[in-house]
Structures are given as structure tokens and as C-alpha cells.
Scaffold this motif. Structure first.
Motif, PDB file in Angstrom:
ATOM      1  N   ASN A  28     -15.680  95.321  89.156  1.00  0.00           N
ATOM      2  CA  ASN A  28     -15.300  95.628  90.539  1.00  0.00           C
ATOM      3  C   ASN A  28     -14.094  96.566  90.462  1.00  0.00           C
ATOM      4  O   ASN A  28     -13.556  96.785  89.358  1.00  0.00           O
ATOM      5  N   PHE A 129     -19.090  84.476  96.503  1.00  0.00           N
ATOM      6  CA  PHE A 129     -17.848  84.257  95.745  1.00  0.00           C
ATOM      7  C   PHE A 129     -17.400  82.802  95.892  1.00  0.00           C
ATOM      8  O   PHE A 129     -16.710  82.447  96.855  1.00  0.00           O
ATOM      9  N   ALA A 164     -20.672  84.447  91.820  1.00  0.00           N
ATOM     10  CA  ALA A 164     -19.488  85.230  91.426  1.00  0.00           C
ATOM     11  C   ALA A 164     -18.221  84.460  91.747  1.00  0.00           C
ATOM     12  O   ALA A 164     -18.260  83.424  92.409  1.00  0.00           O
ATOM     13  N   SER A 165     -17.108  85.003  91.257  1.00  0.00           N
ATOM     14  CA  SER A 165     -15.796  84.353  91.454  1.00  0.00           C
ATOM     15  C   SER A 165     -15.799  82.950  90.853  1.00  0.00           C
ATOM     16  O   SER A 165     -15.249  82.017  91.420  1.00  0.00           O
TER      17      SER A 165
HETATM   18  C1  E4P Z   1     -17.994  89.742  90.523  1.00  0.00           C
HETATM   19  O1  E4P Z   1     -18.923  90.429  90.780  1.00  0.00           O
HETATM   20  C2  E4P Z   1     -16.807  89.582  91.394  1.00  0.00           C
HETATM   21  O2  E4P Z   1     -16.246  90.805  91.670  1.00  0.00           O
HETATM   22  C3  E4P Z   1     -15.843  88.630  90.755  1.00  0.00           C
HETATM   23  O3  E4P Z   1     -16.566  87.526  90.257  1.00  0.00           O
HETATM   24  C4  E4P Z   1     -14.703  88.220  91.661  1.00  0.00           C
HETATM   25  O4  E4P Z   1     -13.970  87.195  91.026  1.00  0.00           O
HETATM   26  P1  E4P Z   1     -12.486  86.768  91.511  1.00  0.00           P
HETATM   27  O5  E4P Z   1     -12.615  86.094  92.825  1.00  0.00           O
HETATM   28  O6  E4P Z   1     -12.012  85.858  90.425  1.00  0.00           O
HETATM   29  O7  E4P Z   1     -11.708  88.045  91.596  1.00  0.00           O
END
Ligand code: E4P
Length: 218
Positions: A28, A129, A164-165
Motif C-alpha cells: 500500500n 481490514f 487484511a490488517s
Molecule cells: C493490505 O492490503 C493492507 O494495506 C494492510 O493489511 C493494512 O494493514 P494495517 O492496518 O496494519 O496498516
């Protein structure tokens, strides 16, 4: 379940790819900034390490410039998945790129309704997320359960749920139990998955007993 690595650190990706556990990579704008490198250069290098999808995110916010950025990013390598935000312009861009045969990862998803829209827009991946929802005292895994259930109700929707996240191994295990297709994991979490104190103490005991036999296998 596919494992993607959530980083733009090429050395980390190379090292984890050698384990055979890596099916793709997500980046990202924050991760690219952290790498200190030009986006085209770092995405090209990551794409040469893994044949799996490598998400590269647009930064324009209006439809036409976003589409132009997406076309540029997908031109870097055949395995680029263009990442677009879950906005109206992002979904228009998703539809256009998807119709052109480009893989699209729709990111910054925080509701099941948003995930349904992304699937209707032809997203290859939807990125809910979980960690950022947990951060605001909202159950991130509940969102994964809802999206998986909704997509299962409509087999014509081919979008894969890319969790994600992720912040810790429990996020990964719960995602797998729910049947999410993909998890994108920070390198440190992938290493945490390996660890168990009973594995370490069990191995130490086996090796101590083995040394007493005076044998060697080869
Ligand atoms: C993945 O595609 C996301 O951009 C990422 O997992 C965000 O993670 P974070 O909330 O730890 O920044």
C-alpha cells in the motif's frame, strides 16, 4: 487458504518466498513509503520474486486519473493486481480494469455492504481490514464472517475474501475457520505462526536423547 505477505521489503519477501509459503504480496502507499524506493522499481522486483498476485495501489482519487494509474501499474508485470480504494471512483475503476482482464484488489473495506458492491464491480479480491476495526472496538472477524456468508449465497460472485490488517496469529486462524480465501500477513506474524514452546522443548528433548545413542543418521 492462500498466504500473501503484507510488505514492500524485498529482502523479507525473498526470505519468506524461500519457505514456499508465499502465494502473493500486498503493498500500500504507506508500505511503499517505508521501503524508501520508487513504486515501479519495487513492484517490478517483487513481481520477479513471486509469480502470485502482487497488489500495487493507485493514489489518484478521481476516476480518469485512477484508471490511468491502474493501467500504468498493471503494465509493470503480468502478475500485478491493481489495488483501488472502496470509493465510487475506485469501484468504477475496478469495473473498467476488470473488464480489461486486470486483477483488482478493492481495499479499505469496513462493511459487508461495501464488500457486496466490490464483488458486483468485478473485484478479484476484497480487502476487509480486521485489525483497524478491532482498534475501534468493533469486531473485525464478524465482518469476515458476514462477507464469507454473503458471497457464498451468490455463487456467481467470484471475488475472493482477502483478510487484511492482520495483527496476530488468532486473526489468521479465525479467518481460516471462516473459510476466507486469502490472508495477507506482515512478515512478523508469519514467523509467529511457526512458534510454539512445546515444539521447542520437545525438539530439545528428542535431540538430547538422540545424542546419548551415539548414532548419526548419515
Ligand atoms: C493490505 O492490503 C493492507 O494495506 C494492510 O493489511 C493494512 O494493514 P494495517 O492496518 O496494519 O496498516
Amino acid at each position: 487458504m492462500k498466504f500473501f505477505v503484507d510488505t514492500a521489503d524485498v529482502a523479507e519477501i525473498r526470505s519468506l518466498a524461500e519457505t514456499g509459503l508465499v502465494d502473493g504480496v500486498t503493498t500500500n502507499p504507506s508500505l511503499i513509503a517505508k521501503s524508501g524506493r520508487k513504486i515501479a522499481e519495487v513492484i517490478a522486483e517483487i513481481c520477479s520474486i513471486t509469480p502470485g498476485p502482487v497488489s500495487a495501489e493507485v493514489t489518484a482519487t478521481e476516476f480518469e486519473p485512477m484508471l490511468a494509474e491502474g493501467r500504468y501499474l498493471r503494465g509493470i508485470a503480468a502478475n500485478v493486481a491493481v489495488k483501488v480504494p472502496l470509493t465510487e471512483a475506485g469501484l468504477r475503476t475496478c469495473r473498467a480494469l476488470s473488464d480489461e482482464g486486470t486483477q483488482v484488489n478493492v481495499t479499505l473495506c469496513f462493511s459487508a455492504a461495501q464488500a457486496l458492491l466490490a464483488a458486483k464491480a468485478g473485484a478479484t479480491f476484497i480487502s476487509p481490514f480486521v485489525g483497524r476495526l478491532d482498534d475501534i472496538a468493533t469486531d473485525g472477524m464478524r465482518l469476515i464472517a458476514d462477507i464469507v456468508q454473503i458471497y457464498r449465497n451468490y455463487p456467481n460472485l467470484k471475488t475472493e475474501v482477502l483478510v487484511a490488517s492482520i495483527r496476530h496469529p488468532i486473526h489468521l486462524v479465525e479467518s481460516a475457520k471462516l473459510g476466507a480465501h486469502v490472508a495477507t500477513l506482515p512478515p512478523a506474524v508469519i514467523r509467529q505462526l511457526l512458534k510454539h514452546p512445546l515444539t521447542d522443548s520437545g525438539l530439545a528433548a528428542f535431540l538430547a536423547d538422540w545424542r546419548k545413542t551415539g548414532q548419526s543418521i548419515l
